[in-house]
Scaffold this active site. Sequence first.
Site, PDB file in Angstrom:
ATOM      1  N   MET A   3       0.373  11.659  -0.945  1.00 25.28           N
ATOM      2  CA  MET A   3      -0.254  12.844  -0.332  1.00 25.28           C
ATOM      3  C   MET A   3       0.354  14.100  -0.942  1.00 25.28           C
ATOM      4  O   MET A   3       1.564  14.152  -1.156  1.00 25.28           O
ATOM      5  CB  MET A   3       0.010  12.848   1.175  1.00 25.28           C
ATOM      6  CG  MET A   3      -0.453  11.593   1.888  1.00 25.28           C
ATOM      7  SD  MET A   3       0.023  11.669   3.626  1.00 25.28           S
ATOM      8  CE  MET A   3      -0.551  10.066   4.196  1.00 25.28           C
ATOM      9  N   ASP A  61       0.917   5.287   0.005  1.00 24.49           N
ATOM     10  CA  ASP A  61       0.135   6.496   0.259  1.00 24.49           C
ATOM     11  C   ASP A  61       0.748   7.685  -0.460  1.00 24.49           C
ATOM     12  O   ASP A  61       1.898   8.037  -0.208  1.00 24.49           O
ATOM     13  CB  ASP A  61       0.121   6.802   1.766  1.00 24.49           C
ATOM     14  CG  ASP A  61      -0.728   5.812   2.524  1.00 24.49           C
ATOM     15  OD1 ASP A  61      -1.888   5.616   2.144  1.00 24.49           O
ATOM     16  OD2 ASP A  61      -0.222   5.226   3.503  1.00 24.49           O
ATOM     17  N   ASP A 114      -8.281   0.982   6.239  1.00 22.12           N
ATOM     18  CA  ASP A 114      -6.966   1.619   6.312  1.00 22.12           C
ATOM     19  C   ASP A 114      -6.923   2.625   7.453  1.00 22.12           C
ATOM     20  O   ASP A 114      -7.658   3.619   7.425  1.00 22.12           O
ATOM     21  CB  ASP A 114      -6.715   2.316   4.961  1.00 22.12           C
ATOM     22  CG  ASP A 114      -5.378   3.038   4.884  1.00 22.12           C
ATOM     23  OD1 ASP A 114      -4.532   2.854   5.776  1.00 22.12           O
ATOM     24  OD2 ASP A 114      -5.178   3.781   3.904  1.00 22.12           O
ATOM     25  N   HIS A 147       0.852  -1.191   0.000  1.00 18.43           N
ATOM     26  CA  HIS A 147       0.000   0.000   0.000  1.00 18.43           C
ATOM     27  C   HIS A 147       0.889   1.243   0.000  1.00 18.43           C
ATOM     28  O   HIS A 147       1.701   1.434   0.908  1.00 18.43           O
ATOM     29  CB  HIS A 147      -0.889  -0.043   1.243  1.00 18.43           C
ATOM     30  CG  HIS A 147      -1.889   1.054   1.334  1.00 18.43           C
ATOM     31  ND1 HIS A 147      -3.108   1.011   0.693  1.00 18.43           N
ATOM     32  CD2 HIS A 147      -1.863   2.240   1.990  1.00 18.43           C
ATOM     33  CE1 HIS A 147      -3.793   2.103   0.964  1.00 18.43           C
ATOM     34  NE2 HIS A 147      -3.055   2.873   1.744  1.00 18.43           N
ATOM     35  N   MET A 173     -11.767   4.410   4.847  1.00 20.44           N
ATOM     36  CA  MET A 173     -10.757   4.932   5.771  1.00 20.44           C
ATOM     37  C   MET A 173     -11.257   4.737   7.198  1.00 20.44           C
ATOM     38  O   MET A 173     -12.386   5.096   7.528  1.00 20.44           O
ATOM     39  CB  MET A 173     -10.511   6.426   5.527  1.00 20.44           C
ATOM     40  CG  MET A 173      -9.803   6.764   4.237  1.00 20.44           C
ATOM     41  SD  MET A 173      -8.216   5.937   3.997  1.00 20.44           S
ATOM     42  CE  MET A 173      -7.282   6.514   5.430  1.00 20.44           C
TER      43      MET A 173
HETATM   44  C1  DX5 Z   1      -3.323   7.391   6.357  1.00 24.70           C
HETATM   45  C2  DX5 Z   1      -2.869   6.411   5.328  1.00 24.70           C
HETATM   46  C3  DX5 Z   1      -2.617   5.051   5.854  1.00 24.70           C
HETATM   47  C4  DX5 Z   1      -1.528   4.973   6.889  1.00 24.70           C
HETATM   48  C5  DX5 Z   1      -1.957   3.937   7.895  1.00 24.70           C
HETATM   49  O1  DX5 Z   1      -3.720   8.553   5.729  1.00 24.70           O
HETATM   50  O2  DX5 Z   1      -3.824   6.278   4.285  1.00 24.70           O
HETATM   51  O3  DX5 Z   1      -2.365   4.112   4.814  1.00 24.70           O
HETATM   52  O4  DX5 Z   1      -0.282   4.632   6.384  1.00 24.70           O
HETATM   53  O5  DX5 Z   1      -1.065   3.947   8.929  1.00 24.70           O
HETATM   54  P1  DX5 Z   1      -1.332   3.192  10.308  1.00 24.70           P
HETATM   55  O6  DX5 Z   1      -1.542   1.747   9.978  1.00 24.70           O
HETATM   56  O7  DX5 Z   1      -0.087   3.471  11.065  1.00 24.70           O
HETATM   57  O8  DX5 Z   1      -2.567   3.817  10.916  1.00 24.70           O
HETATM   58 ZN    ZN Z   2      -3.554   4.633   2.806  1.00 28.96          ZN
END
Ligand code: DX5
Ligand code: ZN
Length: 218
Positions: A35, A33, A170, A31, A135
């Site tokens: 941003m 991310d 997630d 996965h 989420m």
């Molecule tokens: C948050 C991300 C997640 C994040 C999760 O915005 O989309 O993918 O990496 O991290 P944990 O598992 O540490 O909550």
């Molecule tokens: Zn994520």
Amino acid sequence: MIKIAPSLLAANVARLGEEVKRIESYADMLHVDVMDGHFVPNISFGVPVVAGLRKALDLCFDVHLMITHPLQYIEKFANAGADIITVHIESPDDTAECVRLIKSLGKKAGVALNPDTSPQRLAHLVGGIDMVLQMTVFPGFGGQSMEEQALGNLPVLREMLGKDKDLQVDGGIYADNCAELVRLGANVIVSGTGIFGQPDPVDAIVKLKNNASAVVQP
Ligand code: DX5
Ligand code: ZN
């Protein structure tokens, strides 16, 4: 089928390649991310990171776009080697158009929703997508605690998606709380801190998978 998706955000950036290599044969996907510092108040990985890691790994790349204008970047991430591309229903770009573009590039399409977004907002899209990402924290940062308000959406989304499509969760997920999410209908478990933040990430994946797989899914 239960799938475990370690989130790169929690990996040690000084050793990204090694960290992912270590878990490669235990994870079902990686996965990533993305941003932009605008859709969410944080900046993380971009196209070169996906392209660079993709060359070194055989894993399925699951790219989670937390960006204001996904339409401008979908093709770039597809070319970089993304296998699944997920866009947020809350982004101002037309989600249906994003999904059509992702599918036209031969990739799997996911649509993400924040904990306080109604699942009804994506009801018209489910026929054309491969995955919904619920989420379980507000996006932007790893290491947050799970938002209970998101959990009620899971049975609704599972009902909409039917048995075969993926329902990903997630944020704030660990071996000791993943079972409840599966019971509610999720089957793809993203975990960052719960894997890369643990002393033994491989052991953490095995525990997540065992605990999630022990649940009879709805
Ligand atoms: C948050 C991300 C997640 C994040 C999760 O915005 O989309 O993918 O990496 O991290 P944990 O598992 O540490 O909550
Ligand atoms: Zn994520």
